[in-house]
Design an enzyme around this catalytic site. Structure first.
Site, PDB file in Angstrom:
ATOM      1  N   ALA A  22       0.863  -1.196  -0.035  1.00  0.00           N
ATOM      2  CA  ALA A  22      -0.136  -0.049  -0.051  1.00  0.00           C
ATOM      3  C   ALA A  22       0.818   0.976   0.052  1.00  0.00           C
ATOM      4  O   ALA A  22       2.102   1.082   0.584  1.00  0.00           O
ATOM      5  CB  ALA A  22      -1.145  -0.095   1.432  1.00  0.00           C
ATOM      6  N   ASP A  23       0.321   2.296  -0.612  1.00  0.00           N
ATOM      7  CA  ASP A  23       0.716   3.622  -0.605  1.00  0.00           C
ATOM      8  C   ASP A  23      -0.050   4.730  -0.679  1.00  0.00           C
ATOM      9  O   ASP A  23      -0.953   4.778  -1.402  1.00  0.00           O
ATOM     10  CB  ASP A  23       1.941   3.734  -1.764  1.00  0.00           C
ATOM     11  CG  ASP A  23       2.948   4.819  -1.695  1.00  0.00           C
ATOM     12  OD1 ASP A  23       3.838   4.858  -0.895  1.00  0.00           O
ATOM     13  OD2 ASP A  23       2.625   5.902  -2.406  1.00  0.00           O
ATOM     14  N   THR A  24       0.339   5.685   0.266  1.00  0.00           N
ATOM     15  CA  THR A  24      -0.742   7.008   0.439  1.00  0.00           C
ATOM     16  C   THR A  24      -0.132   8.281   0.171  1.00  0.00           C
ATOM     17  O   THR A  24       0.986   8.320   0.201  1.00  0.00           O
ATOM     18  CB  THR A  24      -1.169   6.975   1.783  1.00  0.00           C
ATOM     19  OG1 THR A  24      -1.715   5.653   2.250  1.00  0.00           O
ATOM     20  CG2 THR A  24      -2.337   8.109   2.024  1.00  0.00           C
TER      21      THR A  24
END
Length: 196
Positions: free
Chosen positions: A72-74
């Site tokens: 995941a990457d925000t």
């Protein structure tokens, strides 16, 4: 409530992501990926978030063929400009100042990779976040708390920084760092997640 149907790996050291998986009752191992997180020329924030999530998950899955890996990457963005983590207090102030009274987008890309099941799903969820307006002294007091320094966009909605947010449209967990609804739906769709 849930159980996972394979060894689950989270390719992220984020305490917020770990907390969400723990709340779901899942047993997992954390193996953070180490990748180059530089946006490519012309890459939109959602494209960047999806690419980062996929790259993290693929890197870890390469050596763990029987595992289900979540990456995941925000990304925080305003007018297609990506706001990373501030390098210092001055940059944190610059970010918070430009976000004042405006609506920005928080996109979390997520990827599920399971080599031996031939599964690779990459998606992204975007939430609209609107900040109120605050005096510079208030913003400085927040920066002095230390919270903004390891957060994309220089704020954490799950912490003290929640006071900055006037409203949001979309998933709140997405802003924290993991779009839980979309992730669970994907895991269920692939038969990786079972209800107890």
């Amino acid at each position: 409530m849930f159980r996972i149907d394979c060894p689950l790996i989270l390719a992220s050291a984020s305490p917020r992501r770990k907390e969400y998986l723990t709340r779901l009752g899942l047993t997992y191992q954390v193996i953070p990926a180490s990748i180059d997180e530089t946006p490519e020329p012309g890459e939109s924030p959602p494209q960047f978030a999806r690419r980062m999530a996929a790259t993290k998950a693929r890197q870890v899955a390469k050596t763990l063929h029987d595992a289900c890996v979540i990456g995941a990457d925000t990304v925080v963005a305003l007018d297609q400009n990506i706001f990373g983590k501030p390098r210092d207090q001055q940059e944190a102030m610059a970010m918070l100042t430009v976000l004042q009274g405006r609506t920005h987008e928080v996109t979390t890309g997520f990827a599920i990779v399971s080599s031996n099941r031939n599964i690779e799903e990459v998606d992204a969820v975007t939430t609209q976040v609107t900040f109120g307006n605050f005096a510079e002294a208030t913003l400085q007091a927040y920066i002095d708390s230390g919270e903004p320094m390891d957060k994309a966009g220089a704020y954490g909605i799950q912490g003290i920084g929640s006071f900055l947010v006037q409203s949001l449209a979309g998933s709140c967990s997405n802003v924290v760092g993991l779009p839980v609804y979309a992730l669970v739906q994907s895991l269920l769709k692939h038969g990786l997640l079972k209800t107890i």
